[in-house]
Motif scaffolding. Structure first.
Motif, PDB file in Angstrom:
ATOM      1  N   LEU A 315     -12.420 -34.955 -20.309  1.00 22.23           N
ATOM      2  CA  LEU A 315     -12.321 -33.608 -19.740  1.00 22.23           C
ATOM      3  C   LEU A 315     -13.388 -32.679 -20.312  1.00 22.23           C
ATOM      4  O   LEU A 315     -13.982 -31.876 -19.586  1.00 22.23           O
ATOM      5  CB  LEU A 315     -10.924 -33.036 -20.013  1.00 22.23           C
ATOM      6  CG  LEU A 315      -9.782 -33.635 -19.175  1.00 22.23           C
ATOM      7  CD1 LEU A 315      -8.430 -33.209 -19.733  1.00 22.23           C
ATOM      8  CD2 LEU A 315      -9.898 -33.215 -17.712  1.00 22.23           C
ATOM      9  N   ILE A 316     -13.622 -32.787 -21.616  1.00 19.50           N
ATOM     10  CA  ILE A 316     -14.682 -31.973 -22.221  1.00 19.50           C
ATOM     11  C   ILE A 316     -16.035 -32.331 -21.610  1.00 19.50           C
ATOM     12  O   ILE A 316     -16.840 -31.460 -21.267  1.00 19.50           O
ATOM     13  CB  ILE A 316     -14.703 -32.172 -23.750  1.00 19.50           C
ATOM     14  CG1 ILE A 316     -13.438 -31.577 -24.376  1.00 19.50           C
ATOM     15  CG2 ILE A 316     -15.948 -31.532 -24.361  1.00 19.50           C
ATOM     16  CD1 ILE A 316     -13.276 -31.893 -25.854  1.00 19.50           C
ATOM     17  N   ALA A 317     -16.280 -33.637 -21.447  1.00 19.12           N
ATOM     18  CA  ALA A 317     -17.548 -34.088 -20.879  1.00 19.12           C
ATOM     19  C   ALA A 317     -17.702 -33.627 -19.422  1.00 19.12           C
ATOM     20  O   ALA A 317     -18.817 -33.340 -18.964  1.00 19.12           O
ATOM     21  CB  ALA A 317     -17.646 -35.609 -20.975  1.00 19.12           C
ATOM     22  N   LEU A 318     -16.586 -33.559 -18.698  1.00 17.26           N
ATOM     23  CA  LEU A 318     -16.638 -33.155 -17.290  1.00 17.26           C
ATOM     24  C   LEU A 318     -17.168 -31.732 -17.113  1.00 17.26           C
ATOM     25  O   LEU A 318     -17.780 -31.421 -16.089  1.00 17.26           O
ATOM     26  CB  LEU A 318     -15.239 -33.260 -16.675  1.00 17.26           C
ATOM     27  CG  LEU A 318     -14.852 -34.629 -16.104  1.00 17.26           C
ATOM     28  CD1 LEU A 318     -13.352 -34.705 -15.863  1.00 17.26           C
ATOM     29  CD2 LEU A 318     -15.618 -34.907 -14.822  1.00 17.26           C
ATOM     30  N   ARG A 319     -16.922 -30.882 -18.100  1.00 22.37           N
ATOM     31  CA  ARG A 319     -17.425 -29.505 -17.991  1.00 22.37           C
ATOM     32  C   ARG A 319     -18.955 -29.481 -17.935  1.00 22.37           C
ATOM     33  O   ARG A 319     -19.552 -28.634 -17.259  1.00 22.37           O
ATOM     34  CB  ARG A 319     -16.929 -28.682 -19.173  1.00 22.37           C
ATOM     35  CG  ARG A 319     -17.399 -27.219 -19.106  1.00 22.37           C
ATOM     36  CD  ARG A 319     -16.852 -26.372 -20.232  1.00 22.37           C
ATOM     37  NE  ARG A 319     -17.490 -25.069 -20.196  1.00 22.37           N
ATOM     38  CZ  ARG A 319     -18.064 -24.474 -21.237  1.00 22.37           C
ATOM     39  NH1 ARG A 319     -18.079 -25.074 -22.418  1.00 22.37           N
ATOM     40  NH2 ARG A 319     -18.608 -23.287 -21.121  1.00 22.37           N
ATOM     41  N   TYR A 320     -19.567 -30.421 -18.636  1.00 22.78           N
ATOM     42  CA  TYR A 320     -21.031 -30.459 -18.703  1.00 22.78           C
ATOM     43  C   TYR A 320     -21.639 -31.412 -17.674  1.00 22.78           C
ATOM     44  O   TYR A 320     -22.789 -31.257 -17.287  1.00 22.78           O
ATOM     45  CB  TYR A 320     -21.466 -30.870 -20.107  1.00 22.78           C
ATOM     46  CG  TYR A 320     -20.938 -29.932 -21.175  1.00 22.78           C
ATOM     47  CD1 TYR A 320     -21.557 -28.701 -21.409  1.00 22.78           C
ATOM     48  CD2 TYR A 320     -19.797 -30.246 -21.912  1.00 22.78           C
ATOM     49  CE1 TYR A 320     -21.064 -27.819 -22.367  1.00 22.78           C
ATOM     50  CE2 TYR A 320     -19.298 -29.376 -22.870  1.00 22.78           C
ATOM     51  CZ  TYR A 320     -19.932 -28.169 -23.088  1.00 22.78           C
ATOM     52  OH  TYR A 320     -19.428 -27.291 -24.032  1.00 22.78           O
ATOM     53  N   GLN A 321     -20.836 -32.389 -17.236  1.00 22.90           N
ATOM     54  CA  GLN A 321     -21.309 -33.336 -16.229  1.00 22.90           C
ATOM     55  C   GLN A 321     -20.144 -33.661 -15.286  1.00 22.90           C
ATOM     56  O   GLN A 321     -19.459 -34.665 -15.460  1.00 22.90           O
ATOM     57  CB  GLN A 321     -21.840 -34.621 -16.882  1.00 22.90           C
ATOM     58  CG  GLN A 321     -22.449 -35.588 -15.878  1.00 22.90           C
ATOM     59  CD  GLN A 321     -22.896 -36.890 -16.543  1.00 22.90           C
ATOM     60  OE1 GLN A 321     -22.880 -37.012 -17.757  1.00 22.90           O
ATOM     61  NE2 GLN A 321     -23.293 -37.854 -15.729  1.00 22.90           N
ATOM     62  N   PRO A 322     -19.908 -32.817 -14.286  1.00 24.99           N
ATOM     63  CA  PRO A 322     -18.758 -33.001 -13.401  1.00 24.99           C
ATOM     64  C   PRO A 322     -18.945 -34.147 -12.413  1.00 24.99           C
ATOM     65  O   PRO A 322     -19.153 -33.943 -11.220  1.00 24.99           O
ATOM     66  CB  PRO A 322     -18.646 -31.648 -12.695  1.00 24.99           C
ATOM     67  CG  PRO A 322     -20.020 -31.087 -12.728  1.00 24.99           C
ATOM     68  CD  PRO A 322     -20.659 -31.587 -13.977  1.00 24.99           C
ATOM     69  N   SER A 323     -18.882 -35.371 -12.918  1.00 24.62           N
ATOM     70  CA  SER A 323     -19.078 -36.555 -12.087  1.00 24.62           C
ATOM     71  C   SER A 323     -17.738 -37.261 -11.858  1.00 24.62           C
ATOM     72  O   SER A 323     -16.835 -37.204 -12.700  1.00 24.62           O
ATOM     73  CB  SER A 323     -20.065 -37.512 -12.747  1.00 24.62           C
ATOM     74  OG  SER A 323     -19.617 -37.882 -14.029  1.00 24.62           O
ATOM     75  N   LEU A 324     -17.657 -37.947 -10.726  1.00 23.78           N
ATOM     76  CA  LEU A 324     -16.404 -38.586 -10.345  1.00 23.78           C
ATOM     77  C   LEU A 324     -16.027 -39.722 -11.292  1.00 23.78           C
ATOM     78  O   LEU A 324     -14.835 -39.966 -11.533  1.00 23.78           O
ATOM     79  CB  LEU A 324     -16.513 -39.107  -8.912  1.00 23.78           C
ATOM     80  CG  LEU A 324     -15.199 -39.283  -8.146  1.00 23.78           C
ATOM     81  CD1 LEU A 324     -14.383 -37.999  -8.122  1.00 23.78           C
ATOM     82  CD2 LEU A 324     -15.488 -39.760  -6.724  1.00 23.78           C
TER      83      LEU A 324
END
Length: 433
Positions: A315-324
């Protein structure tokens, strides 16, 4: 009339359906959350606080539910839960002020859900199985996943077409009509029907005495009361482990949908993610429950906490790289691994504090656990309001995941009673006894 199969599987089936509807009726708050904020313009911390307040109420009534279970059995507990939870969902559409949401979703749904959810079911279901305890509980609790992939999309569809109030009313009616009748089939323990755990036949005089699963005879031979249990370190290790376990569980569950919408994903992806987590929880709970019967409860708890830690990292990584693909990682780790916590939550307490007062002891431990369930969504919302994003909140949740794993390892149910897969290790020491 004797059934051609063990009645314990009827109990598992009733629990499966009850969990499918009862737990997801509460989970649906995650879907009601965005339209409620949009309609009223309340702060996220205030709105999510209604859900968290429900956990405070759940915690307050949890010891009372344990005592009711010890005295009146599961039918009384479940029917009280149905009345409270359906009432809360049916009155929630009348909301116009925040306190209305706190009374309905908080007090009524919160108090009812502790009866119908993981806490209430764990008060009696472990009585029905010993060798297959983790496996049976895993199957029963997998009903949550089936409910998620069927009920939650239905709720979201109603929200989009008719509004959150209509969806809330429909869930309340479904809960009342479906669950009130079937829970009359429940019994507290197999002995109430002249049966034995796992459906075993009564031992004959000539049969060899089975290998005992007791590792610590002094501890296992103690008639534990709530007062005496409170004086043990094990009680507080379990309480801390469960507090942290429900903290991480509900911190992500309540805020996941809104977080995915905030970073640009469509509502369909956000709703799919919430349902897919519980869908993956179906095989995850069953498999990890079975594995816990073979290798021990602590190892599975550690694996589940690791799943939540991976989920928060994604989830933290998704903020910087919103990939599926990161959404897939988050969903898999949370569902297939994290949801395994539920398949052993009842087993850990029963194997350490088994006895006449186990319901009261479990209820007191769930007071602490539900406090964690209340703290998770509330603190995550507050940290978002302060920081403007979820990064700090999710990082803290990763640390809480590690603390939960450490706590249950310290409680060490393996040192009181061995699971079925470890009984062979006791045979050289205990022989036939």
């Amino acid at each position: 009339m004797r059934l051609p199969f063990f009645y314990g599987w009827v109990v598992v089936a009733v629990t499966f359906v009850t969990m499918a509807i009862g737990v997801n009726a509460r989970t649906a708050f995650s879907l009601f959350f965005p339209p409620i904020i949009s309609e009223f313009g309340w702060e996220r911390g205030v709105t999510a606080g209604a859900f968290s307040f429900g956990f405070v109420i759940s915690g307050v009534v949890s010891p009372l539910i344990g005592r009711l279970m010890d005295r009146a059995g599961p039918r009384a507990v479940m029917e009280v839960g149905v009345a409270l939870m359906s009432g809360g969902l049916l009155f929630a559409p009348l909301t116009s002020q925040p306190w209305h949401l706190y009374v309905t979703i908080g007090v009524m749904v919160g108090a009812g859900s502790v009866c119908l959810g993981y806490s209430g079911q764990s008060l009696f279901l472990p009585n029905w199985f010993i060798r297959k305890r983790g496996f049976a509980i895993g199957i029963a609790f997998a009903g949550v996943g089936i409910g998620s992939v069927t009920l939650l999309p239905w709720v979201q569809h109603m929200i989009e077409r008719s509004g959150w109030r209509t969806a809330c009313t429909a869930m309340g009616l479904l809960l009342l009509i479906a669950l009130a009748p079937i829970n009359l089939l429940l019994r507290k323990r197999p002995e109430d029907l002249g049966l034995r755990p796992d459906g075993d036949a009564a031992p004959s005089a000539s049969a060899a005495k089975p290998v005992s699963n007791i590792v610590d005879p002094v501890w296992a031979g103690t008639d534990w009361t709530l007062k005496s249990a409170l004086r043990t370190a094990r009680f507080w290790w379990i309480a801390l482990g469960y507090f942290c376990g429900l903290y991480i569980w509900y911190a992500v569950q309540v805020h996941q949908t809104k977080f995915l919408l905030d970073i640009g994903f469509s509502p369909s992806v956000a709703v799919w993610s919430l349902g897919a987590v519980s869908l993956l929880g179906i095989p995850g709970q069953i498999l990890l429950g079975h594995v816990s019967d073979r290798i021990g409860r602590e190892w599975v708890w550690v694996a589940s906490c690791a799943g939540f830690a991976i989920c928060f990292a994604a989830l933290i990584a998704l903020r910087y790289q919103p990939s599926l693909w990161l959404v897939y990682v988050m969903v898999f780790a949370q569902g297939a691994l994290g949801y395994g916590l539920t398949s052993i939550m009842g087993a850990v307490v029963f194997e350490i504090f088994q006895g006449r007062h186990q319901g009261s002891i479990f209820g007191a431990i769930m007071l602490m656990a539900l406090a964690g369930g209340a703290a998770g969504p509330w603190l995550t919302g507050v940290l978002y309001d302060l920081a403007g994003n979820y990064t700090l909140a999710f990082a803290i949740a990763m640390l809480v995941s590690g603390l939960s794993a450490l706590s249950i390892w310290q409680a060490a149910p393996r040192k009181v009673r061995a699971v079925a897969g470890r009984l062979h290790k006791l045979q050289p020491e205990t022989g036939a006894g």
